[in-house]
Write an enzyme that holds these catalytic residues in place. Structure first.
Site, PDB file in Angstrom:
ATOM      1  N   HIS A  20       1.119  -2.261  -1.318  1.00 22.63           N
ATOM      2  CA  HIS A  20       0.171  -3.477  -1.565  1.00 22.63           C
ATOM      3  C   HIS A  20      -0.487  -3.822  -0.210  1.00 22.63           C
ATOM      4  O   HIS A  20      -2.085  -3.975  -0.587  1.00 22.63           O
ATOM      5  CB  HIS A  20       1.045  -4.594  -1.690  1.00 22.63           C
ATOM      6  CG  HIS A  20       1.896  -4.643  -2.956  1.00 22.63           C
ATOM      7  ND1 HIS A  20       1.101  -4.492  -4.144  1.00 22.63           N
ATOM      8  CD2 HIS A  20       3.008  -5.237  -3.231  1.00 22.63           C
ATOM      9  CE1 HIS A  20       1.964  -4.576  -5.213  1.00 22.63           C
ATOM     10  NE2 HIS A  20       2.931  -5.283  -4.724  1.00 22.63           N
ATOM     11  N   HIS A  77       0.304  -3.436  -8.791  1.00 21.80           N
ATOM     12  CA  HIS A  77       1.357  -2.974  -9.742  1.00 21.80           C
ATOM     13  C   HIS A  77       0.863  -1.887 -10.897  1.00 21.80           C
ATOM     14  O   HIS A  77      -0.090  -2.381 -11.556  1.00 21.80           O
ATOM     15  CB  HIS A  77       1.965  -4.115 -10.338  1.00 21.80           C
ATOM     16  CG  HIS A  77       2.879  -4.684  -9.252  1.00 21.80           C
ATOM     17  ND1 HIS A  77       2.949  -6.082  -9.096  1.00 21.80           N
ATOM     18  CD2 HIS A  77       3.791  -4.395  -8.278  1.00 21.80           C
ATOM     19  CE1 HIS A  77       3.307  -6.494  -8.103  1.00 21.80           C
ATOM     20  NE2 HIS A  77       4.253  -5.486  -7.495  1.00 21.80           N
TER      21      HIS A  77
END
Ligand SMILES: [Zn+2]
Length: 428
Positions: free
Chosen positions: A172, A178
Site C-alpha cells: 500500500h 486491493h
C-alpha cells in the site's frame, strides 16, 4: 541408525524416501521445519481481526487516507516514490525499537524480498525527511503511496506479525491497491452484496487504478479473502468466477504477479521470478529473445513450509576464465546475503543438487550479455535433509534413535571441491 560420510567427490548425492501410510499431524516438525498450517486464516481475515476497534480511519479495511484528504487518490502519480539515477527506488525506513529481535528479523525478512526481486530498496534512514516508520500501532494498516514526512506503516504485535501482512501493508505504501477492487474485477469475482452491510459497501468500490496491463491475480497478497466484511456467518462476499474453488487471500507473501506489478509500476527493468508452489520447474529460456547486457536474473523459490530440493537438468554457459563472465549462483535463503551453496556454476559437468536449510532458496544467473546462457532446473519439497559443503559431516534419520515416521522424504547432499572425491560412507 547414524550415518557418517567423509566428503571427497565434487558432488555426491544421497537421497532416501520411505513410503508407508501416515496421518500427517500439522503440529509435527522435523529439524524445526513445520508442516503446512491450516489455510483457514488468510491475510485479510487476520488484518480485519487485528483492526477491529482501531481508532484510525480506514478505507477498505486497512488503508488510511493521506492527511487532510478523504479519499484514496493518486493524480499525476504524485504518490509514487522517486527513482534514483542508478535505477533504484530508495525508500528510507525505521523499525520501531519496541519490536523484539525476532519481530524485527521477520520485518527485515519481508523487506529483503523487495530488494531481491524488484528495484525497491529499503535502506536505514539517516537524516531523510520522507521515510517509512514501521511501528506497532492499533492494527495492520498503511497510507496509500508516499505521503511525506514520517509515514507510519502499522504492524501491530501479535496478529499482524506475518510476512504476508507486512508485505501487504508495505505494498500500500508503494501505491498498490486491493486486487479485488480492480476496475475489471467483475470478470473474475462475484460480489455478494446481500451479505454486506450498506455501511461497508464502500470497501468494495472498484478503483480507477491502472491495472498495468497485467492479469487478475487470485493469488495476490493484496486480495481480500472470500468472507471479507460478511454480515452473515458462513456466507462468502467474494467468490472467484468462473471457478469458485480458486483459493484467494493467501498469507504467505508477495505473489509472482505482485512482484511483476511493482517492477512494471516503477519501471524497474529487473528480471525476477517468484516460485511459490510446493514443486516447480524453471529455465532461462524465457529471457532468450531479449537478454540484456550485464543484467542478472533471479528466481526466488519460497514454499510455505519444509525445505527445498533443487536439481539442474541441463546447463549451457559459454565458458570463460574461472566462469567469471557467465555463471549461476545458488543461495541458501532468499537474499544475496545468505550462504552461497553453489558458486560460479558454469559447466555441464557441474550439475549438483542442493537442499535448503529453510523454506527459501535463491538462484541467480549472472551474464555479461555476450552469450545466451541456458539452463533448466526443477525443485520439490522435502521434510528434512541438508547440503554439506564442509569437508566432513554426519547426519541421522529423523527422530533418531526412534524410528523415522512413514512417508518421510529427506535428502542429504554432499559437495566437495572440484577434483576431490567423496569417500565411502560408513554406518556407526
Ligand atoms: Zn490492504
Amino acid at each position: 541408525m547414524d550415518l557418517k560420510i567423509r566428503l571427497a567427490l565434487f558432488a555426491s548425492h544421497f537421497y532416501f524416501s520411505v513410503g508407508f501410510p501416515i496421518q500427517v499431524n500439522t503440529e509435527q516438525s522435523y529439524e524445526g521445519v513445520a508442516f503446512p498450517e491450516s489455510e483457514e486464516e488468510t491475510i485479510f481475515s487476520l488484518i480485519l481481526k487485528s483492526n477491529k476497534g482501531s481508532k484510525t480511519h480506514l478505507y477498505e479495511g486497512d488503508i488510511t487516507p493521506k492527511r487532510h484528504r478523504n479519499a484514496i487518490v493518486c493524480p499525476f502519480n504524485w504518490c509514487f516514490w522517486p527513482k534514483s539515477s542508478n535505477g533504484l527506488v530508495v525508500i528510507p525506513y525505521v523499525i520501531s525499537s519496541s519490536y523484539t529481535h525476532e519481530e524485527k528479523a521477520l520485518i527485515v525478512g519481508a523487506i529483503q524480498e523487495y530488494e531481491t526481486l524488484t528495484c525497491i530498496h529499503f535502506v536505514d534512514r539517516t537524516t531523510e525527511t520522507d521515510y517509512i516508520y514501521i511501528s506497532p500501532k492499533d492494527g495492520c494498516w498503511s497510507y496509500f503511496g508516499k505521503v511525506g514526512g514520517s509515514q507510519v506503516v502499522s504492524v501491530q504485535k501479535g496478529g499482524c506479525m506475518r510476512k504476508g501482512i507486512i508485505q501487504h501493508e508495505l505494498n500500500h505504501a508503494l501505491g498498490m491497491l486491493h486486487e479485488q477492487n480492480r476496475n475489471d474485477r467483475d470478470k473474475y469475482v462475484v460480489i455478494a452484496w446481500q451479505y454486506i452491510s450498506p455501511g461497508d459497501f464502500y470497501h468494495f468500490k472498484p478503483t480507477r487504478a491502472n491495472n498495468l496491463g497485467l492479469k487478475y491475480d487470485y493469488s495476490s497478497v493484496m486480495h481480500y479473502h472470500r468472507f471479507a466484511f460478511s454480515n452473515t456467518s458462513g456466507k462468502a462476499t467474494i467468490t472467484p468466477f468462473p471457478d469458485s474453488t480458486v483459493p484467494i487471500g493467501q498469507r504467505f507473501g508477495l505473489s509472482n504477479l505482485d512482484v511483476a506489478k511493482i517492477n512494471k509500476l516503477y519501471k524497474c527493468g529487473i528480471h525476477s521470478t517468484l516460485l511459490s508452489n510446493m514443486t516447480g520447474s524453471f529455465s532461462s529460456t524465457i529471457y532468450r529473445s531479449s537478454y540484456p547486457k550485464n543484467t542478472n536474473s533471479v528466481w526466488l523459490i519460497r514454499i510455505p513450509a519444509n525445505k527445498i530440493f533443487l536439481q539442474f537438468s541441463s546447463l549451457y554457459i559459454q565458458s570463460s576464465s574461472d566462469c567469471a563472465s557467465n555463471h549461476i549462483l545458488v543461495y541458501d535463503g532468499g537474499s544475496r546475503g545468505d550462504t552461497v551453496f553453489l558458486n560460479k556454476l558454469c559447466r555441464p559437468t557441474q550439475l549438483p543438487s542442493v537442499v535448503s536449510s529453510g523454506n527459501m532458496m535463491l538462484v541467480e544467473l549472472v551474464s555479461d550479455g555476450t552469450t545466451l546462457p541456458k539452463f533448466k532446473a526443477s525443485y520439490s519439497s522435502v521434510q528434512c535433509g541438508k547440503t554439506f559443503i564442509a569437508m566432513n559431516g554426519k547426519f541421522k534419520s529423523p527422530l533418531y534413535p526412534s524410528h523415522y515416521p512413514p512417508l518421510t522424504d529427506c535428502a542429504w547432499i554432499m559437495i566437495a571441491p572440484e577434483g576431490s572425491k567423496v569417500s565411502r560412507g560408513y554406518l556407526l
